[in-house]
Design a protein around this motif. Sequence first.
Motif, mmCIF file in Angstrom:
data_model
loop_
_atom_site.group_PDB
_atom_site.id
_atom_site.type_symbol
_atom_site.label_atom_id
_atom_site.label_comp_id
_atom_site.label_asym_id
_atom_site.label_seq_id
_atom_site.Cartn_x
_atom_site.Cartn_y
_atom_site.Cartn_z
ATOM 1 N N PRO A 28 -2.867 22.041 -39.087
ATOM 2 C CA PRO A 28 -2.185 21.901 -37.954
ATOM 3 C C PRO A 28 -1.548 20.539 -37.477
ATOM 4 C CG PRO A 28 -4.537 21.788 -37.525
ATOM 5 C CD PRO A 28 -4.240 21.963 -38.837
ATOM 6 N N THR A 29 -0.521 20.672 -36.651
ATOM 7 C CA THR A 29 0.294 19.476 -36.533
ATOM 8 C C THR A 29 -0.696 18.306 -35.834
ATOM 9 O OG1 THR A 29 0.998 20.409 -34.470
ATOM 10 C CG2 THR A 29 2.300 20.484 -36.154
ATOM 11 N N PHE A 30 -0.217 17.066 -36.010
ATOM 12 C CA PHE A 30 -0.986 15.812 -35.767
ATOM 13 C C PHE A 30 -1.389 15.905 -34.317
ATOM 14 C CE2 PHE A 30 -1.628 11.465 -34.771
ATOM 15 C CZ PHE A 30 -2.586 11.248 -35.408
ATOM 16 N N HIS A 65 0.571 21.483 -45.788
ATOM 17 C CA HIS A 65 1.419 21.977 -44.654
ATOM 18 C C HIS A 65 0.447 23.118 -43.955
ATOM 19 C CE1 HIS A 65 5.295 20.697 -46.046
ATOM 20 N NE2 HIS A 65 4.990 20.631 -47.290
ATOM 21 N N GLU A 79 -3.254 18.075 -32.328
ATOM 22 C CA GLU A 79 -3.379 19.513 -31.786
ATOM 23 C C GLU A 79 -4.812 19.939 -32.204
ATOM 24 O OE1 GLU A 79 -1.059 23.345 -32.623
ATOM 25 O OE2 GLU A 79 0.547 21.819 -31.511
ATOM 26 N N SER A 92 -7.595 21.978 -33.321
ATOM 27 C CA SER A 92 -7.516 23.009 -34.516
ATOM 28 C C SER A 92 -8.508 24.158 -34.176
ATOM 29 C CB SER A 92 -7.704 22.570 -35.965
ATOM 30 O OG SER A 92 -8.779 21.900 -35.880
#
Lengths: 187, 155
Positions: A112-114, A109, A116, A118
Amino acid sequence: MENLIILHILLVFMIIGAIITIEIRNMLSAVIAVGAVGFMLSVQFLFLGAPDIAITQVIVEILSLIILIRATINVDNVAIERKEEIIFSNRITLIFIGVILIFAWTAFHALPTFGEPSMRVSQFYLIHGLQEVGATNFVTSVILDFRAYDTFGEAVVLFTSISGAFAILRRWKKEQHKDFLRIDREH
Amino acid sequence: MDKHTGMTLIVKMITQVMIGFLLVFGAYIVLYGHITPGGGFPGGVMIALAYILLTLAYGRKVVESKISGVAASIVDDLGALLFWLVGIIGLYIGGRYFYNFLGKGEPFNIFSAGTIIISNIGITLKVGMSLYAIFLALAILQRVVTEEEPKEEGE
């Protein structure tokens, strides 16, 4: 979005290939299944937009397949018998994988989102890379100019491992070993 | 060439056709590593694979007459030295390790991006020849074991 669906289909096929590798009785078929998993991984890298890694993955996969096939082609197809010890160790392994997955679920969690970026450093490379280095392939400009010291460390690691492999595989070791055997027999 | 070593005639003929393409494509991946995807490592492995294909198709003696294992390891060391020299010269000229001391040139030109092309060539020599030498060492070890096994049984 279409890329994500293709990625998931490829992931499912990779898992199927890995299970076939473990479960199949024939050694040569297991090696070929390992190769299939590697080629699917390289296609995944292509869909993720990393052709450098895809080329490297395909070529290293071919080299390792050749060496694995040469190593297993003369070996008899000996299937491992399922003894009680192996079942016990499998259970221990499963328990540890479960513990790691529970901790990883909370750790994932924080990622970072897929897709994106970091790091802010990578944006600096993309903006200033062409002016400061002059290479149009930014991966090469990172690994051989901005981070060349890390690449040199990797080259040192490869050099050391090759030297160690040569020390083990050198030719006169076998003859020396035979001399030792002869001395043992004389005494 | 000896007809009895290596694989069948079909494999040998296909190897004769393929080997040039493999070497040229490996050199292309290395020399255009700073323009298109590629670089020293995949190009080096590709050149090593070309020599491994020769070894598998024609047997070890034919390939060792072209590049022996000792020569391959010497070229491997020279490649590592070339890569290290790029860093040391940059340290003396620019004050930083791996400083890009050559001109940047125009983008999309083969002589652009300064020292990257020299580093790529060094890595290629290192990776390619070391993997080829390791494969030769593995093949030699396998042959020694298979030849000596019946003798030990005879004793």
